[in-house]
Design an enzyme around this catalytic site. Structure first.
Site, PDB file in Angstrom:
ATOM      1  N   VAL A 289       0.829  -1.202   0.000  1.00 63.59           N
ATOM      2  CA  VAL A 289       0.000   0.000   0.000  1.00 63.59           C
ATOM      3  C   VAL A 289       0.870   1.261   0.000  1.00 63.59           C
ATOM      4  CG1 VAL A 289      -1.712   1.317   1.297  1.00 63.59           C
ATOM      5  CG2 VAL A 289      -1.940  -1.159   1.081  1.00 63.59           C
ATOM      6  N   ALA A 290       1.981   1.221   0.751  1.00 65.36           N
ATOM      7  CA  ALA A 290       2.850   2.398   0.818  1.00 65.36           C
ATOM      8  C   ALA A 290       3.552   2.665  -0.502  1.00 65.36           C
ATOM      9  CB  ALA A 290       3.877   2.202   1.930  1.00 65.36           C
ATOM     10  N   ASP A 336      -6.437  19.004 -43.530  1.00 60.91           N
ATOM     11  CA  ASP A 336      -7.313  19.182 -44.676  1.00 60.91           C
ATOM     12  C   ASP A 336      -7.273  20.659 -45.070  1.00 60.91           C
ATOM     13  OD1 ASP A 336      -9.245  18.544 -46.591  1.00 60.91           O
ATOM     14  OD2 ASP A 336     -10.885  19.069 -45.241  1.00 60.91           O
ATOM     15  N   ASP A 649     -12.885  17.911 -41.597  1.00 60.55           N
ATOM     16  CA  ASP A 649     -14.271  18.236 -41.273  1.00 60.55           C
ATOM     17  C   ASP A 649     -15.276  17.389 -42.029  1.00 60.55           C
ATOM     18  OD1 ASP A 649     -13.809  19.255 -43.769  1.00 60.55           O
ATOM     19  OD2 ASP A 649     -14.775  21.185 -43.408  1.00 60.55           O
ATOM     20  N   ASP A 653     -12.675  12.561 -44.245  1.00 65.32           N
ATOM     21  CA  ASP A 653     -11.565  12.669 -43.294  1.00 65.32           C
ATOM     22  C   ASP A 653     -11.662  11.661 -42.156  1.00 65.32           C
ATOM     23  OD1 ASP A 653     -10.413  14.965 -44.586  1.00 65.32           O
ATOM     24  OD2 ASP A 653     -12.021  16.161 -43.730  1.00 65.32           O
ATOM     25  N   ASN A 715       6.219   8.391  -0.960  1.00 61.77           N
ATOM     26  CA  ASN A 715       6.237   6.944  -0.769  1.00 61.77           C
ATOM     27  C   ASN A 715       7.369   6.511   0.152  1.00 61.77           C
ATOM     28  OD1 ASN A 715       4.060   6.708  -2.427  1.00 61.77           O
ATOM     29  ND2 ASN A 715       5.072   5.534  -4.037  1.00 61.77           N
ATOM     30  N   THR A 746      -4.538  14.242   1.653  1.00 62.03           N
ATOM     31  CA  THR A 746      -3.795  15.497   1.729  1.00 62.03           C
ATOM     32  C   THR A 746      -2.987  15.787   0.469  1.00 62.03           C
ATOM     33  OG1 THR A 746      -1.950  14.367   2.830  1.00 62.03           O
ATOM     34  CG2 THR A 746      -3.644  15.336   4.240  1.00 62.03           C
ATOM     35  N   ASP A 747      -2.508  14.759  -0.237  1.00 57.44           N
ATOM     36  CA  ASP A 747      -1.652  14.983  -1.411  1.00 57.44           C
ATOM     37  C   ASP A 747      -2.406  15.404  -2.666  1.00 57.44           C
ATOM     38  OD1 ASP A 747       0.717  14.576  -0.206  1.00 57.44           O
ATOM     39  OD2 ASP A 747       1.251  12.734  -1.238  1.00 57.44           O
TER      40      ASP A 747
END
Length: 934
Positions: A289-290, A336, A649, A653, A715, A746-747
């Site tokens: 997890v870390a 184009d 367009d 295309d 990490n 927090t990050d």
């Protein structure tokens, strides 16, 4: 037979067409229709497979990082079952929330981008009129079959490929199919071979009848039509992952392998050293997890979304989020012409009167560099009257209340020219009669009552009109036309035509009395020549500067159009894509390459053609390109390792838009097909908007690197407590819920702030980044893990032990996980990481520029992110619910002093590193850098 090949149907007379298709002028019988529908199938477009909502959604739950998060969530729930009450279930649910949010958001974006085939269906008409059993009948499009006789009227879309057997004044718009802006005249007579889409007796599914009417025999329906072939090309192309997606996949794989390997290793080491299964499991899960940056994927997604919103304010609508970054590393733009570089409307650009070429600009006239006064222009009143009256365009009130002009695009251009220059304010002359345009005469005439006399105005092809002129108006006087003057005028018209102008000659004559019957012989003879008018589809005003900026940024712009070679080359010269004269390239090809020429070019020759021998060599202009040609050019660029963007367009295309790394469609003039196939839509149809989008895209990649450094740095202080716990017997300084509070709490917002940094001032003065430039580079890992991360770990662990020792704890003393002292000590570790990350967010704004130079308040979102981070920290530390969920406890205020000092130390250490980096870079002078870029 109807099922036979019809490559020669244009050579047959209308009678022979009916025989070939085994039908009659009265159409098919109901029995014939049923038999042929059974044989050839309905007139519908068939996709390569129905898009499955369930399959698309499941894909986003099963990619590599999602699987890793599933494993982490499963381990968390398993640990909670074995040892309840440790907060592991909370961790599991939080990880599942991350998986679901990412999957749903990504699925929503993908679903919007996968509807090109439905757009193709909508573009074709739902019903159409045919003749069956001698009677006109309205049928659905799907019921059409080869041999049906279509009834075609002005304003309708053609529902299937058909051969005309009757045509009166018919003009068609093939722009959606070919990219050519000029309307095409259609007739029923047999014709010789030529470019299939230009054959004058064929009409194709998806094109529009601009004027006139007629009847036509269907010879191709559904996927056998030209429209169907484009649909097949579009649906056969597999969507490829973007460069950013590839990089994110590599990052997650590297991190995942490291995390799983470390987690499994430390779990086994824990068992081997006698820690027991429970402690070893906490040890292993904690390491996984870390190490896994759970917040990285949502942060990338949200940063791209914020960037896309910023680009939307600059008229670039992002449909596929990774396209934001892809555009930043684009090296080639295949554009184009019609509707992309140009305005997709005919406009009077200049006219020739009295031996002068008069330019029309912004409602004024200019000749030889000076503006023409109103008094001077008044001497050309007969010429302007002819332009104002000799057409059938109409002014109409639109649904929004404003006036517009409808009709043949050429005649619309004439009326708009008159309105723009204030020539239409007078009451119109009363029309007394008309000689309609036809393909044989190549001209039209109208008869008007003007100031007590009859006047005829004639306009048409210069060679047709000049042959009938005996006089010429010169400076308000009418004089006889000499042979040399006629020759000079024809030469002038050819000169304008070679510049890709649509040129019309304008003439008039007085008519002595109202004729009983308006005939060519009585009206179109003894004409007085008034002038030449030159029209073209003009480039957008901002395009030349945008192309210059692209060149400076190292981005090549290549025109790939279905339009005529002369028109393509003229526009290329106007916008700066081609030099003034077409010169041979080192490969032996001239800059303008046509579709048939490309068919005879080998892959190696095409590769050489697309590889410039020197930096300033112009790229070729590709004209008369069919969809398969555009696909081949894009594919070759990609084989050469280029990141390719394609603009367009029209329906033609769509295959290239999907094949490209990034497809860019026009929002105003673009068809539904182009819009829904593309990744980005230009809301203002302006090529120059692409340059702004490239600028934003280049900033995105650097911003992702910034917040990747920021996220990965945290990490290390998250992993170190578990290493100390497993190997040194230290108390576990950080719980798993607290790790998650950092990664997903927090990050997040400060990381988003880093993702919204503005582009640097020189971002468009350097080449696109190389594909070898990795997102997770070795220098980035060294800085994140071994410099910033280790400093953060020192701050967090130092604070942990400082607090324990201040409370009388001694090394080796058992610390109960449920004790108030342990909860406070882990809270200190958590607070230390958060405060270190506050300093780190400023450190990561640049890898070489000082914080003081960047400014402390130049990015408001970072300031708000830090404030939010501190609020979350306060809630987790000082509220009962925060204490309960995350295992924290309120702290005395004195401990914040050492932690803040540690954060300041991190910022000063990073500033010192940046000073060393800048000193090393001073050895490279500014001119040398520019030479390297060049």
């Amino acid at each position: 037979m109807p099922g036979n090949s019809h490559h020669d149907i244009h050579r047959l007379s209308p009678e022979d067409v009916l025989k070939r298709m085994e039908t009659t002028s009265g159409g098919l019988s109901s029995g014939d229709v049923q038999r042929r529908l059974a044989q050839y199938g309905p007139n519908i477009l068939v996709g390569s497979g129905h898009y499955s909502l369930l399959r698309g959604l499941l894909h986003h739950f099963t990619h590599f990082l999602a699987i890793l998060l599933w494993i982490a969530a499963g381990l968390s729930f398993a640990a909670d079952v074995m040892k309840p009450g440790k907060g592991m279930a909370t961790l599991g649910w939080a990880i599942l929330g991350v998986i679901v949010i990412n999957a749903v958001f990504a699925f929503f974006q993908e679903y919007k981008a996968e509807r090109a085939l439905q757009a193709l269906h909508r573009l074709l008409p739902d019903t159409t009129w045919v003749t069956r059993g001698g009677q006109p009948v309205e049928v659905t499009r799907s019921e059409l079959t080869p041999g049906d006789v279509l009834i075609l009227e002005e304003g309708e879309r053609v529902p299937a490929d058909a051969r005309l057997i009757e045509a009166v004044g018919m003009l068609v718009d093939n722009a959606d199919l070919t990219g050519e802006s000029r309307p095409k005249r259609r007739a029923a007579e047999a014709t010789e071979d030529g470019h299939r889409l230009d054959l004058p007796n064929l009409v194709f599914a998806g094109t529009t009848i601009l004027s006139g009417h007629g009847r036509a025999v269907v010879f191709a329906t559904g996927m056998n039509s030209e429209f169907g072939k484009i649909a097949a090309l579009t649906t056969m192309i597999e969507t490829e992952v973007s460069p950013l997606q590839k990089e994110i996949a590599k990052v997650t794989r590297i991190v995942a392998v490291i995390s799983l390997a470390m987690g499994a290793t430390f779990f086994l080491v824990g068992l081997w050293t006698g820690l027991g299964f429970w402690i070893s499991a906490i040890f292993g899960i904690g390491i996984i997890v870390a190490n896994v940056p759970e917040g990285l994927l949502p942060t990338v997604t949200l940063a791209l979304a914020i960037s896309s919103q910023r680009m939307a304010k600059r008229n670039a609508l992002i449909k596929h989020l990774p396209s934001v970054e892809t555009l930043g590393c684009t090296k080639v733009i295949c554009t184009d012409k019609t509707g992309t570089l140009t305005e997709n409307r005919m406009k009077v650009d200049r006219f020739f009167v009295d031996g002068l070429v008069i330019e029309s600009r912004e409602g004024c006239f200019f000749a030889r560099g000076r503006m023409i006064s109103t008094a001077d222009a008044d001497q050309w009143r007969p010429f302007f009257d002819a332009l104002l009256h000799c057409h059938n365009a109409k002014r109409v009130r639109k649904s929004d209340g404003r006036f517009g002009v409808t009709g043949d695009p050429t005649e619309v251009a004439l009326l708009e020219f008159a309105i723009e220059h204030g020539l239409a304010h007078r009451p119109p002359l009363r029309r007394m009669g008309e000689l309609a345009f036809d393909a044989d005469r190549k001209r039209m005439s109208t008869l008007h009552w003007s100031e007590g006399r009859l006047v005829a105005f004639t306009k048409g092809a210069p060679e047709s009109v000049l042959a009938l002129c005996t006089h010429i108006q010169s400076r308000g006087n009418i004089i006889a036309m000499s042979p040399s003057e006629r020759t000079h005028l024809l030469s002038q018209s050819r000169s304008l035509a070679e510049q890709a102008y649509r040129v019309l000659a304008v003439a008039m004559r007085d008519v002595a009395h109202q004729p009983e019957h308006i005939e060519v012989e009585t009206i179109e003879s003894d004409l007085t020549f008034l002038g030449l008018v030159a029209m073209m589809d003009p480039p957008h005003r901002e395009v030349p500067a945008a192309i210059t900026k692209c060149r400076r940024a190292g981005v090549r712009v290549v025109m790939v159009t279905g339009d005529h070679p002369l028109t393509a080359l003229a526009v290329a010269r106007k916008v700066g894509l081609a030099p003034g004269q077409a010169v041979p390239s080192p490969s032996g090809f001239v800059p303008v390459i046509e579709g048939p020429q490309l068919d005879q070019t080998s892959d190696e020759q095409l590769r050489q053609l697309l590889t410039p021998s020197r930096p300033d060599e112009p790229d070729p202009v590709f004209a008369r390109m069919a969809p398969r040609h555009k696909m081949r050019i894009v594919s070759m660029f990609k084989e050469m390792g280029e990141v390719v963007a394609v603009t367009g367009d029209g329906v033609n295309d769509a295959p290239a838009l999907k094949k490209a790394d990034i497809g860019i469609a026009m929002g105003i003039t673009g068809t539904d097909v182009a819009k829904e196939t593309a990744d980005i839509i230009l809301l203002d149809d302006n090529f120059a908007t692409i340059v702004s989008a490239i600028e934003e895209g280049r900033a995105v990649y650097e911003n992702i690197r910034k917040f990747t450094s920021y996220v990965l740095a945290s990490n290390v202080p998250e992993v170190v407590p578990y290493l100390g716990y497993g190997f040194l017997g230290m108390p576990l300084a950080l719980t798993i819920p607290q790790v998650l509070a950092v990664d997903l709490g927090t990050d997040m917002i400060p990381a988003l702030g880093l993702g919204t940094e503005r582009p640097q001032s020189d971002v468009m003065d350097i080449p696109p980044r190389s594909q070898g430039n990795r997102l997770l580079s070795f220098p980035l890992l060294l800085r994140a893990y071994l410099f910033l991360g280790l400093i953060e770990a020192g701050i967090a662990m130092g604070g942990f032990f400082l607090y324990l020792y201040s409370q009388g704890w001694t090394w080796g003393e058992h610390l109960d996980w449920s004790s108030p002292l342990y909860r406070q000590a882990t809270t200190v570790t958590f607070v230390g990481i958060v405060l270190a990350q506050v300093a780190n967010v400023f450190a990561c704004r640049s890898d070489h520029l000082s914080v003081s130079r960047l400014g402390w308040r130049t990015n408001p979102l970072i300031v708000w992110g830090i404030l939010t981070e501190l609020v979350i920290l306060t809630l987790i530390t000082y509220t009962p619910i925060g204490n309960e969920v995350f295992g924290t406890s309120p702290l005395p205020h004195w401990i914040f002093g050492p932690l803040l000092l540690g954060a300041l130390t991190l910022l000063l250490a990073e500033e010192g590193r940046k000073i060393i980096v800048r000193r090393r870079r001073r050895g490279v002078t500014e001119p040398t850098i520019k030479q390297c870029v060049a």
